[in-house]
Write a protein that holds these residues in place. Structure first.
Motif, PDB file in Angstrom:
ATOM      1  N   ARG A 138      -9.025   0.278  -2.718  1.00  0.00           N
ATOM      2  CA  ARG A 138      -8.522  -0.629  -3.727  1.00  0.00           C
ATOM      3  C   ARG A 138      -9.680  -1.107  -4.597  1.00  0.00           C
ATOM      4  N   THR A 193      -3.169  -0.336  -3.720  1.00  0.00           N
ATOM      5  CA  THR A 193      -3.946   0.025  -2.541  1.00  0.00           C
ATOM      6  C   THR A 193      -3.456   1.377  -2.035  1.00  0.00           C
ATOM      7  N   PRO A 226       0.825  -1.206   0.000  1.00  0.00           N
ATOM      8  CA  PRO A 226       0.000   0.000   0.000  1.00  0.00           C
ATOM      9  C   PRO A 226       0.862   1.259   0.000  1.00  0.00           C
ATOM     10  N   ARG A 281     -10.453  -7.070  -2.027  1.00  0.00           N
ATOM     11  CA  ARG A 281      -9.497  -6.543  -1.070  1.00  0.00           C
ATOM     12  C   ARG A 281      -8.652  -7.665  -0.472  1.00  0.00           C
TER      13      ARG A 281
END
Length: 466
Positions: free
Chosen positions: A461, A375, A345, A465
């Motif tokens: 996202r 993400t 992320p 997920r």
């Protein structure tokens, strides 16, 4: 493929895709030569500006609609986001030319320019030196009018959707609720009040206004999708500096990023990275990097005093002679950054800003984001949702969620220092603040660990997920 999936632009106008196909996006869509930009040139700057605006007024609504069309293309008719990136590439250079032509008119004494804020946008307004402003009507910047009209349309559409949902609920519950009861239940169909009763209503006190503002502030909004979850750990913090705020008009000139683990130990490092500020300590951060980029010759000629004062970066020194490459012309730099954005992320403060620039500058980013490979976590909603110090006040009626304020409240900056407005340094204080904040929230059972917190990594996202 785009023509099949996107028949209309962001303003609801039919797109002339035959016209789009005629554009030389690599060579440029503007109409002036370098000689035309010089004061005293034989060409008429008024005519050149009018022609450039005519192109921009058709081009930018197409760019503005591309993200919606691409992300809602569930049948995957559109495979690549290359076209919007190419349109934005050409549009940036078109805007450089427009600014230089306007400056030429000032130098020739044809008009003066003021910057005016009109609701959602600030635009240059030309004033004829002979007092005949009407003669300049066709070369006034329409950006604010367009932005405000779009916002108004979106507001009406949202209200229509809410009204439709209310009507559906009334239809479903009509047999169980009286007419009077439904007015109370849904709260939107307020009983008609007489003029006497309306005038007798007491004025709201300052405390009432403050309480209403706080209630509005605490309501869920679209940024909540970017909040982290309980299992967030390794992240990449990133911050970019640009020559403005519109990714279809301006350039990325500085990118800084680093990594930090929110829970597990950081990997061992052979040497500590030196930040610009000697009072910054790397701490748990690792993998720091700073990337500097140039601007085209015309953008360098324009300069940008606001950005120089804000960041210390002088755009006049970022032209071709500097040896710095342009981000939107450097595929290797784009691909290197994309690989890092996909690996874990990424975190930004007001992440929609970075996301918008990546969409229109980084080859493959839009495709990867749509595929669910990216993400995004945003520390701005962390500040709003989980930091009581951000609440609205007289000084900050809409809440205090600037990175500088958030970092200070979370101990990443002291009162004597401020957000640097350089990519790496701002990414660092953001991650330090985030890690401290998560630690406090975990200990107090709030935020991701509260009753309405997210499991997993969290963040925004597409698709499934983690």
């Amino acid at each position: 493929m785009w023509s099949a999936a996107m028949p209309k632009d962001a303003d609801g106008h039919a797109i002339d895709w035959n016209w789009v196909r005629t554009l030389d996006l690599a060579g440029g869509v503007s109409c002036a030569s370098d000689a035309d930009l010089e004061a005293g040139a034989a060409s008429d700057p008024h005519d050149l500006i009018a022609r450039d605006y005519a192109v921009r007024d058709r081009l930018e609504p197409i760019i503005a609609q591309c993200s919606t069309a691409f992300m809602t293309d569930f049948d995957r008719i559109i495979a690549s986001y290359r076209l919007p990136r190419a349109l934005a590439y050409a549009n940036r250079r078109l805007n450089d030319e427009l600014a230089l032509l306007i400056a030429r008119g000032v130098a020739e004494g044809r008009w003066t320019v003021t910057e005016e804020r009109r609701r959602r946008a600030t635009v240059p307004v030309l004033h004829a030196t002979d007092g005949n402003d009407a003669a300049l009507a066709d070369i006034q910047d329409r950006s604010a009018d367009v932005a405000n009209a779009r916002a108004d349309r979106r507001g009406r559409q949202r209200e229509q959707e809410r009204a439709g949902r209310r009507d559906m609920m009334r239809a479903n519950l009509g047999s169980a609720t009286s007419q009077a009861g439904s007015a109370m239940l849904f709260g939107d169909d307020k009983p008609t009040r007489s003029a006497t009763s309306q005038s007798s209503q007491p004025e709201k006190s300052a405390q009432d206004v403050a309480n209403a503002r706080l209630r509005d502030y605490r309501r869920p909004d679209w940024r909540d999708a970017y909040l982290p979850g309980r299992d967030v750990d390794a992240v990449m913090g990133i911050d970019i500096e640009t020559t403005g705020i519109d990714p279809a008009r301006v350039y990325v000139i500085d990118v800084g990023f680093e990594f930090m683990n929110m829970n597990s130990p950081s990997p061992a490092q052979t040497s500590a990275y030196q930040y610009e500020q000697d009072y910054y300590e790397a701490g748990d951060a690792y993998g720091q990097s700073r990337l500097a980029f140039g601007v085209p010759a015309r953008a360098a000629r324009l300069g940008n005093e606001f950005i120089r004062e804000l960041t210390g970066i002088d755009v006049r020194e970022r032209g071709p002679e500097s040896g710095l490459r342009l981000f939107d012309e450097w595929p290797a730099a784009q691909q290197g950054l994309l690989r890092r954005l996909e690996a874990q992320p990424y975190v930004a403060h007001n992440a929609a800003f970075e996301h918008g620039f990546f969409m229109l500058n980084v080859a493959g980013y839009a495709e990867s984001y749509r595929a669910g490979n990216i993400t995004i976590i945003d520390t701005m909603p962390m500040s709003k949702r989980w930091d009581p110090g951000s609440a609205p006040s007289e000084e900050h009626p809409y809440g205090d969620n600037k990175l500088d304020s958030y970092a200070k409240r979370q101990g990443a900056l002291d009162a004597e220092h401020h957000e640097r407005h350089l990519g790496l340094e701002d990414a660092h204080v953001m991650l330090v603040a985030m890690k401290h904040h998560l630690g406090v929230l975990r200990a107090e059972g709030r935020g991701p660990w509260g009753s309405d917190g997210k499991g997993g990594v969290g963040g925004k996202r597409c698709g499934r997920r983690w």
